[in-house]
Design a protein around this motif. Sequence first.
Motif, PDB file in Angstrom:
ATOM      1  N   ILE A   1      63.674 -27.112 -47.350  1.00 38.25           N
ATOM      2  CA  ILE A   1      63.842 -28.043 -48.130  1.00 38.25           C
ATOM      3  C   ILE A   1      64.733 -29.008 -47.509  1.00 38.25           C
ATOM      4  CG2 ILE A   1      64.590 -29.054 -50.398  1.00 38.25           C
ATOM      5  CD1 ILE A   1      63.551 -26.593 -51.845  1.00 38.25           C
ATOM      6  N   PRO A   2      64.343 -30.469 -47.197  1.00 38.24           N
ATOM      7  CA  PRO A   2      65.534 -31.086 -46.640  1.00 38.24           C
ATOM      8  C   PRO A   2      66.417 -31.659 -47.677  1.00 38.24           C
ATOM      9  CG  PRO A   2      63.365 -32.394 -46.753  1.00 38.24           C
ATOM     10  CD  PRO A   2      62.974 -30.910 -47.291  1.00 38.24           C
ATOM     11  N   PRO A   3      67.536 -31.905 -47.141  1.00 35.42           N
ATOM     12  CA  PRO A   3      68.684 -32.429 -48.010  1.00 35.42           C
ATOM     13  C   PRO A   3      68.456 -34.081 -48.041  1.00 35.42           C
ATOM     14  CG  PRO A   3      69.725 -31.756 -46.098  1.00 35.42           C
ATOM     15  CD  PRO A   3      68.371 -31.473 -46.080  1.00 35.42           C
ATOM     16  N   SER A   4      68.698 -34.732 -49.170  1.00 34.29           N
ATOM     17  CA  SER A   4      68.878 -36.185 -49.159  1.00 34.29           C
ATOM     18  C   SER A   4      70.075 -36.608 -48.569  1.00 34.29           C
ATOM     19  CB  SER A   4      68.945 -36.612 -50.802  1.00 34.29           C
ATOM     20  OG  SER A   4      67.565 -36.375 -51.527  1.00 34.29           O
ATOM     21  N   PRO A   5      70.179 -38.013 -48.096  1.00 32.84           N
ATOM     22  CA  PRO A   5      71.204 -38.332 -47.529  1.00 32.84           C
ATOM     23  C   PRO A   5      72.352 -38.497 -48.423  1.00 32.84           C
ATOM     24  CG  PRO A   5      69.741 -40.178 -47.813  1.00 32.84           C
ATOM     25  CD  PRO A   5      68.973 -38.863 -48.287  1.00 32.84           C
ATOM     26  N   ARG A   6      73.662 -38.883 -47.612  1.00 30.93           N
ATOM     27  CA  ARG A   6      74.802 -39.190 -48.386  1.00 30.93           C
ATOM     28  C   ARG A   6      74.717 -40.245 -49.146  1.00 30.93           C
ATOM     29  NH1 ARG A   6      80.568 -40.944 -45.500  1.00 30.93           N
ATOM     30  NH2 ARG A   6      82.126 -39.609 -46.745  1.00 30.93           N
ATOM     31  N   CYS A   7      75.488 -40.322 -50.358  1.00 30.48           N
ATOM     32  CA  CYS A   7      75.394 -41.254 -51.079  1.00 30.48           C
ATOM     33  C   CYS A   7      76.044 -42.612 -50.585  1.00 30.48           C
ATOM     34  CB  CYS A   7      75.848 -40.909 -52.516  1.00 30.48           C
ATOM     35  SG  CYS A   7      77.497 -40.398 -52.600  1.00 30.48           S
ATOM     36  N   ASP A   8      75.805 -43.626 -51.114  1.00 32.80           N
ATOM     37  CA  ASP A   8      76.487 -45.114 -50.794  1.00 32.80           C
ATOM     38  C   ASP A   8      78.008 -44.791 -51.443  1.00 32.80           C
ATOM     39  OD1 ASP A   8      76.098 -45.861 -53.194  1.00 32.80           O
ATOM     40  OD2 ASP A   8      74.511 -47.445 -52.790  1.00 32.80           O
ATOM     41  N   ASP A   9      78.757 -45.761 -51.168  1.00 39.44           N
ATOM     42  CA  ASP A   9      80.210 -45.665 -51.693  1.00 39.44           C
ATOM     43  C   ASP A   9      80.348 -45.983 -53.414  1.00 39.44           C
ATOM     44  OD1 ASP A   9      81.684 -45.094 -49.415  1.00 39.44           O
ATOM     45  OD2 ASP A   9      82.072 -47.168 -48.635  1.00 39.44           O
ATOM     46  N   ALA A  10      79.714 -46.916 -53.793  1.00 37.38           N
ATOM     47  CA  ALA A  10      79.210 -47.145 -54.969  1.00 37.38           C
ATOM     48  C   ALA A  10      78.916 -46.241 -55.891  1.00 37.38           C
ATOM     49  CB  ALA A  10      78.507 -48.574 -55.246  1.00 37.38           C
ATOM     50  N   GLU A  11      77.792 -45.382 -55.368  1.00 40.07           N
ATOM     51  CA  GLU A  11      77.403 -44.082 -56.198  1.00 40.07           C
ATOM     52  C   GLU A  11      78.580 -43.217 -56.341  1.00 40.07           C
ATOM     53  OE1 GLU A  11      73.718 -42.703 -54.587  1.00 40.07           O
ATOM     54  OE2 GLU A  11      73.443 -41.068 -56.283  1.00 40.07           O
ATOM     55  N   PHE A  12      79.108 -42.776 -55.214  1.00 37.73           N
ATOM     56  CA  PHE A  12      80.073 -41.821 -55.149  1.00 37.73           C
ATOM     57  C   PHE A  12      81.426 -42.269 -56.049  1.00 37.73           C
ATOM     58  CE2 PHE A  12      84.557 -40.459 -53.510  1.00 37.73           C
ATOM     59  CZ  PHE A  12      84.222 -39.101 -53.529  1.00 37.73           C
ATOM     60  N   LEU A  13      81.701 -43.633 -55.994  1.00 37.52           N
ATOM     61  CA  LEU A  13      82.876 -44.185 -56.587  1.00 37.52           C
ATOM     62  C   LEU A  13      82.622 -43.841 -58.361  1.00 37.52           C
ATOM     63  CD1 LEU A  13      85.615 -45.919 -57.010  1.00 37.52           C
ATOM     64  CD2 LEU A  13      83.961 -47.927 -57.133  1.00 37.52           C
ATOM     65  N   ARG A  14      81.524 -44.204 -58.817  1.00 37.59           N
ATOM     66  CA  ARG A  14      81.457 -44.197 -60.144  1.00 37.59           C
ATOM     67  C   ARG A  14      81.329 -42.576 -60.373  1.00 37.59           C
ATOM     68  NH1 ARG A  14      77.574 -45.293 -64.567  1.00 37.59           N
ATOM     69  NH2 ARG A  14      78.382 -47.015 -65.663  1.00 37.59           N
ATOM     70  N   ARG A  15      80.658 -41.791 -59.640  1.00 42.51           N
ATOM     71  CA  ARG A  15      80.641 -40.360 -60.096  1.00 42.51           C
ATOM     72  C   ARG A  15      81.594 -39.712 -60.011  1.00 42.51           C
ATOM     73  NH1 ARG A  15      77.246 -37.437 -55.518  1.00 42.51           N
ATOM     74  NH2 ARG A  15      75.347 -38.799 -56.146  1.00 42.51           N
ATOM     75  N   ALA A  16      82.520 -40.060 -58.939  1.00 44.98           N
ATOM     76  CA  ALA A  16      84.028 -39.218 -58.754  1.00 44.98           C
ATOM     77  C   ALA A  16      84.827 -39.849 -60.171  1.00 44.98           C
ATOM     78  CB  ALA A  16      84.624 -39.565 -57.460  1.00 44.98           C
ATOM     79  N   TYR A  17      84.659 -40.879 -60.627  1.00 43.73           N
ATOM     80  CA  TYR A  17      85.725 -41.569 -61.583  1.00 43.73           C
ATOM     81  C   TYR A  17      85.266 -40.652 -62.739  1.00 43.73           C
ATOM     82  CZ  TYR A  17      88.753 -45.084 -60.553  1.00 43.73           C
ATOM     83  OH  TYR A  17      89.901 -45.905 -60.076  1.00 43.73           O
TER      84      TYR A  17
END
Length: 572
Positions: A97-113
């Motif tokens: 199963i291939p992994p999806s690519p790294r998320c962009d900064d906006a997706e990471f920012l909101r998720r981490a918050y």
Amino acid sequence: MRYRSVMLGLVTAALVVWVGNPEPVGAQAQAQKKLKKGLKKKDSLAETVLHVKDPTPPAAPARPLPTVVPVPTQKDPAALARLIDAEIDRKLAQAKIPPSPRCDDAEFLRRAYLDLTGVIPTAEKARSFLESTDPDKREKLIDELLADPNYGRRMADIWTAKLFPNDSANRFVQKEPFHAWLAEQFHKNTPWDKLVTALVTATGTADQNPAVIYFLANRSIDRLTDTTTQHFLGVQLQCAQCHNHPFSSWKQVEYWGFAAFYSKVRADNPKNPKKAPDAPAPGVQELAVRSKQKDFFPEATKIVAPTFLGGPEAKVNPAEPYRPILARWMTSPSNPFFARAMVNRLWAHLFARGLVMPVDDMLEENPPTHPELLDALARHMATTGGFDQKYLLKAICLSQAYQRTSRPLPENKEDDRLYSHMRIKVMTPEQLYDSLAQVVGRAAANVPAAKNKKAAAGRLNNPNARAQFVAFFLAGADHPSITSYEVGIPQALRLMNAPLTNNPALVRGLVGSNPTPAAAIERLYLATLSRKPTPTELNDLTTYVQMTGDSYAAYSDILWALLNSSEFTMVR
């Protein structure tokens, strides 16, 4: 059936030989006395009627949990993140199963918050992060969020819901001091073993030691047993209270052996403060003898000597407290449940599923998806990691597995177990309230959906507004679903029609005076979705503002649409 008389004769003969009484009836009575005498001699609990068979000795405290994966020999979040990725990628490769690519900064920012602090970033924070070119900005953001007091509040929200049942029996038990105590412990990063010990052994009054509220909110031995095993050890033992567990190997004797550690607890029954304003603060104490508190023991109670779960009877002095012995066993680095349960819960907190699911049902019959990874993380956290929750959260957040986008590939869209892409989570009621308040301002969020101005004004600064909002969106449920949007029409209508999402005056505070349409629209996106609008979105909304003629009315419409969008209520 024809051999029943023969068998009865053999049993009676055995009794006669054992007790040395030639009369069968007398032999049975004498055998019962001999059995009771033997039990009384074995331990001081003369009423003991059940014992653990073939107990397995617990591992020595110095012996670490087993693992086949080499773990870091010192606290190193980057090294632990690499271990995580190696195990996750190995399983994905095995499954092709291939992994999806790294998320962009906006997706990471909101998720981490939202994952770490339970609230979205301000527009200023979002813009600053998105426009930063610092290659280490993600790690710096994780450190900043874990140091934020909102992290303590977020974890306290989660654990208060688990440890403080919302039922009528607790209507006079004060929840807020317990929540505040938990928030403080999580904020200052009290090691998990120390925090759990403080809860399990809590004594004193609620005003001096808010940890005792755990006992005030669970004022029976079965509730304490169920909650302790489920949330701290990852074991659902409650079905073994009345009979042997039907779906696992847990026996009724093991349930009551564990429960016996709480058998000397006496928790006050809090009074109605309106009827007894001068009543002393309720508290908890451990008696020298078995508790005789009303309703503390259910009808199904069995008297068993204190026994470690899956282990032998504990060596206890009946005149001394039992709970410190229980806490030492639970938090030992060699305990087979404690560290694994902690790791599994924190993993599920970030990935919306545990390495074992359900997270509180860690049975041999319910194996983990990544057993080597779970063992390695549990061993590391129980030894070198020192049960440091912020350290483990940082390591997981640094991993590529956590930083993958939630957008699946065609080849991995069916995967929901191997972490090829991030699962989308639904905001909890607390996250939704705090994020709405972040956008529109705390005071505006406190405005209830009142039918008249007088009622609204009277509740404008209602300190319980957050709790009322959470109760409304839970709609009677104990816990919200992590990945399913379960709220109904009343909740959706409240978001659509509440003053906090329909107040044109709020828009001026958000976008400022006389902004260009492009600047105002970008500001609204950053404040609500933590990202800038796409070119298509910006073009379409600019056209809408120009068509409306009243720019602020148009901005208010855009804000309403953003706050009611699925993107706002989800954690991608």
